[in-house]
Design a protein around this motif. Structure first.
Motif, PDB file in Angstrom:
ATOM      1  N   VAL A 174      15.738 -55.162 -13.943  1.00 44.06           N
ATOM      2  CA  VAL A 174      16.595 -53.814 -13.467  1.00 44.06           C
ATOM      3  C   VAL A 174      16.392 -53.821 -12.106  1.00 44.06           C
ATOM      4  O   VAL A 174      15.399 -54.283 -11.450  1.00 44.06           O
ATOM      5  CB  VAL A 174      15.982 -52.779 -14.183  1.00 44.06           C
ATOM      6  N   ALA A 175      17.566 -53.267 -11.212  1.00 42.16           N
ATOM      7  CA  ALA A 175      17.528 -53.478  -9.847  1.00 42.16           C
ATOM      8  C   ALA A 175      16.934 -52.030  -9.596  1.00 42.16           C
ATOM      9  O   ALA A 175      17.079 -50.871 -10.198  1.00 42.16           O
ATOM     10  CB  ALA A 175      18.782 -53.559  -9.286  1.00 42.16           C
ATOM     11  N   VAL A 176      15.854 -52.068  -8.483  1.00 38.96           N
ATOM     12  CA  VAL A 176      15.158 -50.674  -8.299  1.00 38.96           C
ATOM     13  C   VAL A 176      15.339 -50.557  -6.661  1.00 38.96           C
ATOM     14  O   VAL A 176      15.152 -51.704  -6.095  1.00 38.96           O
ATOM     15  CB  VAL A 176      13.655 -50.820  -8.630  1.00 38.96           C
ATOM     16  N   GLU A 177      15.645 -49.449  -6.417  1.00 42.53           N
ATOM     17  CA  GLU A 177      15.640 -49.158  -4.704  1.00 42.53           C
ATOM     18  C   GLU A 177      14.245 -49.208  -4.155  1.00 42.53           C
ATOM     19  O   GLU A 177      13.404 -48.484  -4.915  1.00 42.53           O
ATOM     20  CB  GLU A 177      16.605 -47.979  -4.632  1.00 42.53           C
ATOM     21  N   ASP A 178      14.254 -49.558  -3.116  1.00 37.74           N
ATOM     22  CA  ASP A 178      12.922 -49.477  -2.295  1.00 37.74           C
ATOM     23  C   ASP A 178      12.455 -48.202  -2.025  1.00 37.74           C
ATOM     24  O   ASP A 178      13.300 -47.515  -1.364  1.00 37.74           O
ATOM     25  CB  ASP A 178      12.470 -50.317  -1.289  1.00 37.74           C
ATOM     26  N   ALA A 179      11.467 -47.517  -2.488  1.00 34.88           N
ATOM     27  CA  ALA A 179      11.087 -46.105  -2.038  1.00 34.88           C
ATOM     28  C   ALA A 179      11.074 -45.844  -0.554  1.00 34.88           C
ATOM     29  O   ALA A 179      11.349 -44.995  -0.152  1.00 34.88           O
ATOM     30  CB  ALA A 179       9.788 -45.682  -2.847  1.00 34.88           C
ATOM     31  N   ASP A 180      10.490 -46.720   0.187  1.00 38.66           N
ATOM     32  CA  ASP A 180      10.201 -46.213   1.545  1.00 38.66           C
ATOM     33  C   ASP A 180      11.519 -46.399   2.180  1.00 38.66           C
ATOM     34  O   ASP A 180      11.848 -45.760   3.200  1.00 38.66           O
ATOM     35  CB  ASP A 180       9.397 -47.444   2.141  1.00 38.66           C
ATOM     36  N   GLU A 181      12.821 -46.913   1.683  1.00 38.39           N
ATOM     37  CA  GLU A 181      13.934 -46.895   2.335  1.00 38.39           C
ATOM     38  C   GLU A 181      15.008 -45.521   2.150  1.00 38.39           C
ATOM     39  O   GLU A 181      15.524 -45.242   2.623  1.00 38.39           O
ATOM     40  CB  GLU A 181      14.794 -48.064   1.836  1.00 38.39           C
TER      41      GLU A 181
END
Length: 120
Positions: free
Chosen positions: A55-62
């Protein structure tokens, strides 16, 4: 964006560590994230068998700060213009009255500082 693997079977057994060294087995329940250190070949086999899925996950810090901040009137304003507005507002101010962003070179913090000043 990064890719994570999630267990889709009731339980999945993965081996963590170097294929040529000591390895540790770990059981992951359905919905659990497969930990780092699992060999790519093992991940591919588990995906092929339908035991896990990528699954694709967005990076939290971005995304955290960008999503939480509604820029309002400052949307589309360049960082250079934001800094100029900040400098203009700080003229004649002293001490605690001076607007100081948490990270002076970071757009979200500059906008947040200006929005906080607007609210006062």
């Amino acid at each position: 964006m990064s890719t994570q693997h999630i267990a889709t079977a009731a339980f999945v057994k993965v081996s963590i560590g170097s294929p040529s060294g000591n390895r540790v087995a770990q059981l992951i329940q359905r919905g659990g994230v497969i930990p780092g250190g699992v060999d790519e070949q093992q991940l591919e086999r588990l995906v092929d068998r339908g035991l896990i899925e990528a699954v694709a996950v967005e990076d939290a810090d971005e995304t955290e700060e960008q999503e939480d901040l509604d820029e309002g009137v400052y949307k589309g304003v360049s960082v250079k213009d934001l800094k100029a507005d900040l400098a203009k507002r700080n003229e004649g101010r002293e001490g605690d009255a001076v607007i100081t962003p948490v990270e002076p070179g970071n757009r979200p913090q500059i906008v947040a500082a200006l929005l906080a000043d607007d609210a006062e």
